[in-house]
Design an enzyme around this catalytic site. Structure first.
Site, PDB file in Angstrom:
ATOM      1  N   GLU A 159       1.716   0.314  -4.959  1.00 32.71           N
ATOM      2  CA  GLU A 159       1.156   1.547  -5.461  1.00 32.71           C
ATOM      3  C   GLU A 159       2.334   2.469  -5.571  1.00 32.71           C
ATOM      4  O   GLU A 159       3.118   2.809  -4.521  1.00 32.71           O
ATOM      5  CB  GLU A 159       0.102   2.343  -4.608  1.00 32.71           C
ATOM      6  CG  GLU A 159      -1.151   1.619  -4.384  1.00 32.71           C
ATOM      7  CD  GLU A 159      -2.376   1.875  -3.470  1.00 32.71           C
ATOM      8  OE1 GLU A 159      -3.282   2.470  -3.961  1.00 32.71           O
ATOM      9  OE2 GLU A 159      -1.757   2.123  -2.192  1.00 32.71           O
ATOM     10  N   ASP A 213       1.020  -1.261  -0.238  1.00 37.02           N
ATOM     11  CA  ASP A 213      -0.050  -0.021  -0.071  1.00 37.02           C
ATOM     12  C   ASP A 213       0.970   1.009  -0.035  1.00 37.02           C
ATOM     13  O   ASP A 213       1.750   1.276   0.829  1.00 37.02           O
ATOM     14  CB  ASP A 213      -0.888   0.055   1.205  1.00 37.02           C
ATOM     15  CG  ASP A 213      -1.713   1.182   1.296  1.00 37.02           C
ATOM     16  OD1 ASP A 213      -2.571   1.395   0.280  1.00 37.02           O
ATOM     17  OD2 ASP A 213      -1.728   2.151   2.231  1.00 37.02           O
TER      18      ASP A 213
END
Length: 262
Positions: free
Chosen positions: A233, A204
């Site tokens: 990400e 994340d």
């Protein structure tokens, strides 16, 4: 003796993202262990119309990897009251190396959550599916009650002068470039890969972390299994105080060649 199913090439991966609670929550799922680790491990479950549900449905689709939204211990879920059936996405990490207790049949006994998590992974492996775990090392649920802050105040977090940097968009960001935070992240993924047989990690807001740390994560996991996938990400959720040229963001992808899933 559990082993993940073979993966010839990372490009063979067919990923399916799911929230553990949601996969069994529907009243027509036919799954007994609703909301729990065990719900994803159940086989032979069907809807009233006779359609495969849960694990069998996922298997029918030809999935090779299940990407499970965060399963580490959440900060906002009260494990003492599982009857409330509280929902959280899991992006509020508290204890990174502990499975979330509200997904176990007995949150008061640590052995139970450990065993049930392992049984879930074992069941997925037995059905030819590898397991990717969503990990949220870029921030903690809060600062004042975090274990990092209790160990060495402000060491594990980036700051802008007297204020905390907020690259996560959640009020704080961890300082992966510092030796002990970096070691913690690397040790943690190695722990999940070796103790729980997790086959991959989705980071994340990976763009909050520094490139060197992510390279060290890749190197450490290669020593266990080079087919452990890593992706994440390549951006932040807010403004970070750390030098953008040193962060694992999309524009620095050339520095992360070995990280790519494809």
């Amino acid at each position: 003796q559990d082993h993940g199913p073979a993966l010839k090439e990372k490009t063979d991966a067919v990923l399916y993202e799911l929230h553990l609670r949601d996969v069994s929550a529907d009243s027509t799922s036919g799954i007994k262990n609703k909301y729990l680790f065990g719900g994803l491990a159940e086989e032979g479950t069907k809807s009233p119309d006779g359609l495969a549900t849960g694990l069998d449905h996922i298997k029918e689709m030809g999935v090779t990897h299940v990407h499970l939204l965060p399963l580490h211990d959440f900060g906002s879920v009260d494990e003492e009251h599982p009857e409330k059936k509280q929902f959280n996405w899991g992006y509020d990490p508290k204890n990174y190396n502990v499975p979330e207790g509200s997904y176990s049949t007995d949150p008061t006994d640590g052995n139970v959550r450990v065993n049930e998590y392992k049984q879930m992974v074992q069941s997925l492996h037995k059905n030819g599916i590898r397991v990717v775990m969503d990990v949220v090392y870029n921030h903690t649920f809060n600062i004042e009650d975090s274990n990092f802050q209790k160990i060495v105040p402000d060491y594990y977090y980036r700051k802008n002068g007297t204020s905390y940097s907020n690259g996560s968009g959640c009020g704080n960001e961890t300082a992966s470039e510092r030796a002990m935070m970096r070691k913690y992240i690397v040790d943690s993924v190695v722990y999940w890969a070796t103790e729980y047989h997790v086959d991959g990690f989705r980071f994340d807001l990976m763009g909050v972390h520094d490139i060197e740390t992510m390279q060290m994560v890749r190197q450490a996991l290669d020593e266990i299994d080079s087919n452990i996938v890593i992706y994440g990400e390549g951006w932040t959720g807010g403004e970070s105080s750390y030098d953008g040229s040193l962060r694992a963001v999309k524009e620095n992808m050339k520095e992360l060649e070995k990280m790519r899933l494809l």
